[in-house]
Structure formats: C-alpha cells, structure tokens
Motif scaffolding. Structure first.
Motif, PDB file in Angstrom:
ATOM      1  N   THR A 130       0.839  -1.196   0.000  1.00 55.35           N
ATOM      2  CA  THR A 130       0.000   0.000   0.000  1.00 55.35           C
ATOM      3  C   THR A 130       0.875   1.247   0.000  1.00 55.35           C
ATOM      4  OG1 THR A 130      -1.883  -1.033   1.105  1.00 55.35           O
ATOM      5  CG2 THR A 130      -1.695   1.348   1.304  1.00 55.35           C
ATOM      6  N   MET A 131       0.609   2.151  -0.931  1.00 56.64           N
ATOM      7  CA  MET A 131       1.383   3.386  -1.057  1.00 56.64           C
ATOM      8  C   MET A 131       0.682   4.506  -0.279  1.00 56.64           C
ATOM      9  SD  MET A 131       2.466   3.197  -5.083  1.00 56.64           S
ATOM     10  CE  MET A 131       0.789   2.850  -5.607  1.00 56.64           C
ATOM     11  N   HIS A 132       1.219   4.812   0.891  1.00 56.44           N
ATOM     12  CA  HIS A 132       0.700   5.936   1.672  1.00 56.44           C
ATOM     13  C   HIS A 132       1.313   7.248   1.197  1.00 56.44           C
ATOM     14  CE1 HIS A 132      -1.488   3.399   4.489  1.00 56.44           C
ATOM     15  NE2 HIS A 132      -0.433   2.587   4.479  1.00 56.44           N
ATOM     16  N   GLY A 190      -2.877   2.092  -4.230  1.00 53.17           N
ATOM     17  CA  GLY A 190      -2.868   3.515  -3.904  1.00 53.17           C
ATOM     18  C   GLY A 190      -4.085   3.856  -3.071  1.00 53.17           C
ATOM     19  N   CYS A 191      -3.895   4.644  -2.016  1.00 55.96           N
ATOM     20  CA  CYS A 191      -5.023   4.989  -1.134  1.00 55.96           C
ATOM     21  C   CYS A 191      -5.973   5.977  -1.786  1.00 55.96           C
ATOM     22  CB  CYS A 191      -4.506   5.578   0.175  1.00 55.96           C
ATOM     23  SG  CYS A 191      -3.479   4.458   1.121  1.00 55.96           S
ATOM     24  N   LYS A 193      -7.082   8.107  -5.709  1.00 53.71           N
ATOM     25  CA  LYS A 193      -6.950   8.153  -7.163  1.00 53.71           C
ATOM     26  C   LYS A 193      -5.738   8.993  -7.548  1.00 53.71           C
ATOM     27  CE  LYS A 193      -9.502   9.287 -11.411  1.00 53.71           C
ATOM     28  NZ  LYS A 193      -8.433  10.116 -11.996  1.00 53.71           N
ATOM     29  N   TRP A 194      -5.505  10.058  -6.796  1.00 54.54           N
ATOM     30  CA  TRP A 194      -4.392  10.968  -7.066  1.00 54.54           C
ATOM     31  C   TRP A 194      -3.062  10.233  -7.031  1.00 54.54           C
ATOM     32  CZ3 TRP A 194      -0.907  12.545  -2.999  1.00 54.54           C
ATOM     33  CH2 TRP A 194       0.059  13.467  -3.418  1.00 54.54           C
ATOM     34  N   ILE A 195      -2.786   9.502  -5.939  1.00 50.94           N
ATOM     35  CA  ILE A 195      -1.483   8.835  -5.842  1.00 50.94           C
ATOM     36  C   ILE A 195      -1.424   7.628  -6.769  1.00 50.94           C
ATOM     37  CG2 ILE A 195      -1.822   7.143  -3.964  1.00 50.94           C
ATOM     38  CD1 ILE A 195       0.839   8.462  -2.801  1.00 50.94           C
ATOM     39  N   THR A 196      -2.574   6.987  -7.014  1.00 56.30           N
ATOM     40  CA  THR A 196      -2.607   5.861  -7.944  1.00 56.30           C
ATOM     41  C   THR A 196      -2.261   6.314  -9.356  1.00 56.30           C
ATOM     42  OG1 THR A 196      -4.305   4.795  -6.582  1.00 56.30           O
ATOM     43  CG2 THR A 196      -4.024   3.968  -8.826  1.00 56.30           C
ATOM     44  N   ASP A 197      -2.801   7.442  -9.760  1.00 56.19           N
ATOM     45  CA  ASP A 197      -2.497   7.995 -11.094  1.00 56.19           C
ATOM     46  C   ASP A 197      -1.022   8.365 -11.198  1.00 56.19           C
ATOM     47  OD1 ASP A 197      -5.097   7.653 -11.864  1.00 56.19           O
ATOM     48  OD2 ASP A 197      -5.686   9.749 -11.583  1.00 56.19           O
TER      49      ASP A 197
END
Length: 424
Positions: A130-132, A190-191, A193-197
């Motif tokens: 998980t990317m915090h 990604g927690c 949408k912003w960090i997932t993108d």
C-alpha cells in the motif's frame, strides 16, 4: 487466509493509523491479520514488535547519517528522503513464515532495507504494497511536488544540493528499485486516485498491478454524537463556534499552518464579531507555539492519545480545517466526516476525492488563504449545517466502511496469491 501487515510504527503517523484500521477491518471480515512493527507500543495481541531495539535504532541513525552526508551536512530535507540502506530481515520470523500474504505498508526510517524487500520477494510469498505516499514509485522522495523525473528515471533531484547531478543518489536508488521490482509480481495499492495515477506514470511500476483502495474507518468508534455532550467531555466552550486544526506536529509547514494563520487573520479582520463568538481548538504537538500568532482566541490541546477523547473533540467542533500542501488520503478528514463534521481544505492530492465541494465541505484554491477563509465562513455562516453533516456521514458509509475496504483488499490478496501460484 493469513495476512501480515508490515508498518514501521504501531501508532505514530497516518500510515500507522490506517494499517491498524485495515487489520481490524480484515479480522472483522474473515481474514486472520496481524501487524509487524519496529517497536510494539500496546498490548494488542495481533501486533508483533521486533526484538533488539538498539539494532533498529542503529539502522535509523545510520540511514539518517548517510542522507545527512549527501545533503552536505544540512538538515533541510533530512526527513523528506529515504534510501532504505539499512533494515531488518523479517523472513525468518514465525509471523512471516505462517502468513499467506505479506502486506507492506509504510516501511521506511530503518525498518526494511531494499535488500530486505528483495529477500521478501524471493521468499515465494504473495506481496501487496500500500502506497501511503509516492516513495515506492520514486527514487528517494515521498512527495515529488513538481518533479516528474520518476516517470523515466530519477536524476538531478531537487531535494539534493545543487540538484545532485545526472547520476545522483536518487538515480542509484531508482535503478536498484527497478531491478528489485522487475518480474516481482508486487500488487501495489494507492489509497487515493491521485497517488494511484501518479504511481501509474512511474517507470518503476511499469507492467505491475496497481489498484486504488481507500483507507477504512471504524464507524463504531468514529460516529456522530451530541455536540454539547462532546464539548462537556472535551472541556471545550459550550457557547462558542469551534474551528479545529489537527496535525501530529502543528508547526509542520507541509500541513499549511502559515495559510491557516493568514486565513484566520483575514476572517478576524472581515468579521470582528468572531473574536467573541468563535474559538480555535488546536490538537497536536507544539500547539502552544502558534497560539500567539492567531487572530482569534485559541485553545492548545497538545497531543491527544485517547481515541475516545479525539472523537469528542471532533464532535465538539463546527468545522475542521486542513490546509495541507500535499496529502494522499488524510485520516483526519475521514475522522471528521465520520463524526458529521465538514472539512475545509485545499484542492490538492487525494483531498478532492473526499470533499465534495459545498456538499460535505469546502475545497479552497491551492495556497489561497483568501479562499480558505471563505470556506471556513461558508461552513460556519452560509451552509445548511444539518444537510452538510448528513452528506459527510453518507460519504463515509458509502466509501470508507470497514466491510467495503476489506472486500476490495481480499480481492487483491487473491489476485496476488493466484500470481504466485502461477509462477510456481
């Protein structure tokens, strides 16, 4: 299914809070989950700490020292960089060996090294990460700001003196990560949408699975209570409107304290009656340091460790303000919303996914103290308080409930297990 969540801290920081909540959500939905941390701080039987605390302290100090050297002995960006050059081999621990899935959370500051991560990947276990923040997808930084080098290869790092050069520390760590990730089968989450993108644009994560799943919250703990009763329990004024500001360390510039102070000053100048009918509650370390800089009466609460007291403080408040300059999916906004309290924040990071503008809160223009002040005024004096509160509760129930989040993670775990079985 047995899952081991690996996080540096048990209690300190947003990632620790999120990891604990995920562990509870999984255990409440049919998964046997434990958490491994550097130092155990509670008597929670599902949390395991490492032994030999002096060794972990040495790993932390060694990494900081080497970074300090690369910064030419300046402290400015000392905690904005992680190199993972020291850590602990956890693969021999019984908790690791009995787990079906190793779930990496925030593992920096001397907990796991890149060598340790590589050993985990070679163990044959399914791995979910998980990317915090963005560190797993960059060379050395947790937040890239305006830098897009990680989309090809990190170099000329703006966090290093004079940009670091074409093959600086960030380049070396980036290339090491690339070799480790290659054909690893890590399933990244990604927690927001912003960090997932952002992560999907990283050259490090090309060809790897990346899914978006928010952090969960337990609405049996964080829920709407009677405001006057909450104020009585939190020893906050019963006859004033309360603006809440929260940060682990209140003076941290990234949390936007300067913009908060400016916004309060503008409100006090434009609406002088607020000096009589409104107070600011400040929760977090060093709260007393900013008290003299605020144009409205304030109450420094300091660090609050009791979850029950934190819930009362949220419920006692009329509005929560988080002028963060960069955040993934802040737990504090989720907590406030679960208590029916609207938030005012800048339109940045994953925050716009949480706040629906002028429905359950207010999204201010980035770094705009005037609009931040307008948002606070909108919540306190213009919005339909009952409707905004209802919208907060509805958003939390639909998006961040334990069951909703647990089911999404179970699906990712099954995908990771299927990949490992296929490779075998």
């Amino acid at each position: 299914m047995r899952v081991l969540i690996v996080n540096t801290s048990e209690r300190t920081g947003g990632a620790a809070v999120a990891a604990n909540r995920l562990m509870d959500a999984l255990n409440n939905n049919g998964v046997k989950a434990k958490m491994l941390v550097m130092k155990k701080e509670t008597d929670n039987i599902t949390v395991v700490g490492l032994k030999d605390g002096w060794r972990q302290r040495w790993h932390f100090l060694w990494e900081r020292f080497t970074i300090y050297c690369h910064l030419r002995f300046h402290r400015g960006n000392l905690f904005q960089i992680d190199t993972a050059n020291a850590g602990t081999d956890i693969t021999k621990l019984p908790e690791f060996q009995e787990a079906d899935v190793i779930h990496l959370s925030w593992i920096n500051q001397g907990f796991l090294s890149l060598k340790n991560i590589q050993k985990i990947l070679k163990s044959g276990k399914a791995v979910v990460w998980t990317m915090h923040d963005l560190w797993p997808a960059t060379g050395i930084c947790h937040y890239s700001a305006d830098c897009t080098a990680y989309q090809s290869v990190c170099a000329n790092c703006p966090l290093l003196p004079n940009g670091g050069g074409n093959r600086d520390l960030s380049t070396r760590i980036f290339n090491r990560k690339k070799k480790i990730y290659n054909n690893s089968g890590i399933h990244f989450v990604g927690c927001s949408k912003w960090i997932t993108d952002q992560a999907r644009r990283s050259a490090l994560l090309s060809g790897l699975n990346i899914t978006q799943i928010p952090n969960p919250i337990d609405t049996h703990i964080f829920y709407k209570k009677d405001r006057q009763q909450a104020r009585l329990h939190a020893t906050l004024p019963a006859d004033k409107r309360i603006i809440l500001f929260v940060s682990q360390r209140v003076t941290m510039e990234r949390k936007g304290i300067t913009f908060f102070i400016d916004a309060i000053q503008k409100l006090a100048a434009q609406y002088p009656e607020m000096k009589d009918n409104t107070v600011i509650a400040i929760m977090g370390g060093h709260a007393e340091e900013i008290q003299p800089r605020l144009a409205l009466p304030s109450i420094p609460l300091g660090y609050v460790g009791s979850e029950r007291q934190i819930v009362d403080i949220y419920n006692a408040s009329d509005v929560y303000v988080l002028p963060s300059l960069g955040d993934n999916l802040p737990n504090t906004i989720m907590e406030a919303m679960a208590c029916g309290v609207p938030s005012v924040a800048f339109r940045v990071g994953g925050i716009p996914e949480m706040i629906d503008h002028q429905k359950n809160g207010y999204l201010a223009k980035y770094r705009d103290a005037d609009d931040l002040a307008a948002g606070i005024h909108w919540v306190l004096d213009e919005a339909d308080a009952d409707e905004v509160s209802r919208q907060c509760l509805q958003k939390v129930g639909a998006s961040y409930s334990q069951r909703t989040v647990a089911m999404k993670y179970i699906e990712v775990y099954n995908q990771a297990l299927a990949f490992k079985n296929y490779k075998l």
